[in-house]
Write an enzyme that holds these catalytic residues in place. Structure first.
Site, PDB file in Angstrom:
ATOM      1  N   ARG A  84       0.857  -1.184   0.000  1.00 27.67           N
ATOM      2  CA  ARG A  84       0.000   0.000   0.000  1.00 27.67           C
ATOM      3  C   ARG A  84       0.892   1.231   0.000  1.00 27.67           C
ATOM      4  NH1 ARG A  84      -2.665   2.994   4.873  1.00 27.67           N
ATOM      5  NH2 ARG A  84      -3.597   4.652   3.650  1.00 27.67           N
ATOM      6  N   HIS A 121      -3.280  10.925   0.551  1.00 27.42           N
ATOM      7  CA  HIS A 121      -2.739  10.718   1.901  1.00 27.42           C
ATOM      8  C   HIS A 121      -2.144  12.057   2.358  1.00 27.42           C
ATOM      9  CE1 HIS A 121      -1.015   7.536   4.823  1.00 27.42           C
ATOM     10  NE2 HIS A 121      -0.663   8.708   5.312  1.00 27.42           N
ATOM     11  N   GLU A 162      -7.372   8.274   6.207  1.00 26.16           N
ATOM     12  CA  GLU A 162      -7.685   8.916   7.478  1.00 26.16           C
ATOM     13  C   GLU A 162      -8.230  10.341   7.346  1.00 26.16           C
ATOM     14  OE1 GLU A 162      -4.286   8.698  10.064  1.00 26.16           O
ATOM     15  OE2 GLU A 162      -4.212   6.529  10.015  1.00 26.16           O
ATOM     16  N   ASN A 286      -7.365   1.733   9.969  1.00 28.10           N
ATOM     17  CA  ASN A 286      -6.031   1.955  10.536  1.00 28.10           C
ATOM     18  C   ASN A 286      -6.192   1.955  12.050  1.00 28.10           C
ATOM     19  OD1 ASN A 286      -5.419   2.431   7.864  1.00 28.10           O
ATOM     20  ND2 ASN A 286      -4.826   4.570   8.131  1.00 28.10           N
ATOM     21  N   TYR A 288      -4.241   1.913  15.861  1.00 26.33           N
ATOM     22  CA  TYR A 288      -3.011   2.054  16.654  1.00 26.33           C
ATOM     23  C   TYR A 288      -3.254   1.792  18.137  1.00 26.33           C
ATOM     24  CZ  TYR A 288      -0.676   3.560  12.472  1.00 26.33           C
ATOM     25  OH  TYR A 288      -0.132   3.557  11.211  1.00 26.33           O
ATOM     26  N   GLU A 358      -3.532  -0.148   8.218  1.00 25.22           N
ATOM     27  CA  GLU A 358      -2.329   0.296   8.944  1.00 25.22           C
ATOM     28  C   GLU A 358      -2.377  -0.253  10.358  1.00 25.22           C
ATOM     29  OE1 GLU A 358      -1.461   4.521   9.248  1.00 25.22           O
ATOM     30  OE2 GLU A 358      -1.834   4.787   7.112  1.00 25.22           O
TER      31      GLU A 358
END
Ligand code: IFM
Length: 443
Positions: A84, A121, A162, A286, A288, A358
């Site tokens: 990606r 992005h 995002e 994504n 985290y 991600e």
């Protein structure tokens, strides 16, 4: 280090055949060659003193633009199915820009790595602005150009990365480009990006492309306590981070009360919502860490490198008792299982197959055992979500290379591969060899 989601060293459970394993990067963070493309909002932002912590810019970054062959060889050595990357809109606007992505895609195909481009992005051309509705239409035109050139070899597309973070960090808090501090007046930026996504889906389909998704950032939101004020603040934050960006896409509506705050009001956005809800083939997440949120405390909040203003209707609290990454982010693998099962329960049949687009962490050093523990724990947590019936089809590590981490500059290293920013020499870390072995064991 053992995590409560598993123990590194014991075999990671088997994922289904066809599960897609990959790594992610983005154009502005790795390409460099800034003088070979038109300017983006990030060039102007990083030129302002004090915007980036170490005073650096992405003018050279990893020089991937000139060293992409070496980087594709690293991908091939890792054994990933897919890569990606993002296409830089300012580069596509510049002479020879599309030729670069043409060469990159050819190189990936020759190496047996499937290209998965993200079309935006965060590196918006400097002359454009997400506060303007027209930017959504310009985006769709650009997407048609890219699809026309790469669509014969690219079979999976990502529209945006995002939009939540780009709205929040870039336009509400001003810590990312373009550096605006509009707080809730930044909401049109969210709407225009979502509209751009829907128009891009249509443009891609018109160009014959299938297999289209988005990469949205999501995480569980934990109330700081069971007190009503904390629960309400956490629900509000959940709306801002999760529901505001998932529900227009998946349900064709804004969470209650938010449509009224968008440009044109609730009635004005109704026809846009039809475009925004254009069906996607899969949904990218994504992940985290979770966020712990409580009632406002009336003071500025320092959190994960950010300073949040006192007037916000919530406060972000520390998650205690967890290891943290170099960025200060808590390591909570089971948050990924919780997020995915929560999404499945919340959206049911409306949630298409999911890809983790991600997941990763910043740590120093070549012997990066902490990164291995992080990834190991999260991959096991992902497997638990699968076992609980969530339809997850792929997982991408952020990131292949150490790179320009936006307002943090080069101080945060997320790569499986170390980059010496002086010599640009790439050195695979222990986590690179570990991930390669995980992938081999899955074959
Ligand atoms: O580096 C970023 C990426 O650009 C978007 N997602 C989060 C990563 C780590 O902060």
């Amino acid at each position: 280090m053992a995590t409560d989601a598993g123990t590194p060293g014991t075999a990671i459970p088997r994922f289904p055949d066809g599960f897609l394993w990959g790594v992610s990067t983005s154009a502005h963070q790795i390409e460099g060659a800034a003088d070979e493309r038109e300017a983006s909002v990030w060039d102007a932002f990083t030129a302002e003193p004090g915007r980036v912590k170490d005073g650096s810019t992405a003018a050279v970054a990893c020089d991937h633009y000139h060293r992409y062959r070496e980087d594709v060889a690293l991908l091939a050595g890792l054994g990933v199915d897919a890569y990606r990357f993002s296409v830089s809109w300012p580069r596509v606007n510049s002479p020879g820009g599309l030729d670069f992505y043409d060469r990159l895609v050819d190189e990936l195909c020759a190496a047996g790595v499937r290209p998965v481009p993200t079309l935006f992005h965060w590196d918006l051309p400097a002359r454009l602005d997400w506060l303007e509705r027209d930017t959504a239409a310009r985006f769709a035109e650009y997407v048609s150009v890219v699809a026309g050139r790469l669509g014969d070899r690219v079979t999976r597309w990502i529209t945006l990365n995002e939009p939540a973070e780009h709205t929040l960090l870039g336009h509400a808090l001003g810590v990312h480009a373009p550096g605006r501090q509009l707080l809730f007046d930044a909401l049109p930026v969210a709407h225009h990006q979502l509209l751009a996504h829907g128009l891009a889906v249509r443009a891609l389909r018109a160009a014959g492309a299938g297999d289209i998704g988005i990469a949205n950032s999501h995480g569980p939101i934990w109330p700081a306590s069971p007190e009503q004020a904390d629960v309400e603040a956490a629900d509000f934050y959940d709306v801002l981070l999760n529901r505001l960006f998932a529900e227009p896409l998946l349900l064709g509506e804004y969470p209650s009360g938010l449509g009224e705050l968008m440009p044109g009001g609730a009635a004005g956005v109704e026809s846009d919502l039809e475009i925004i809800a254009e069906p996607v083939d899969w949904y990218g997440i994504n992940y985290y860490a979770p966020t712990r949120v409580g009632a406002p405390q009336g003071t500025e909040i320092r959190f994960g490198g950010l300073t949040l203003p006192a007037e916000l209707p919530f406060s972000v609290r520390e998650i205690e008792g967890r290891p943290v990454t170099d960025f200060g982010w808590p390591v909570v693998p089971e948050g990924l299982t919780e997020l995915l099962t929560g999404f499945r329960d919340r959206y049911g049949e409306r949630l298409p197959p999911v890809f983790i687009t991600e997941n990763g962490c910043s740590y120093e050093g070549l012997e990066d055992q902490d990164r291995i523990a992080y990834l190991d724990g999260h991959i096991r947590a992902l497997h638990r979500a699968l076992a609980a019936g969530v339809d997850v089809r792929g997982y991408f590590v952020w990131s292949l290379l150490d790179n320009f981490e936006w307002a943090e500059g080069y101080a945060r290293r997320f790569g499986l591969v170390h980059v010496d920013y002086r010599t640009l020499v790439r050195t695979p870390k222990a986590s690179y060899a570990w991930f390669r072995d995980v992938l081999r064991a899955q074959r």
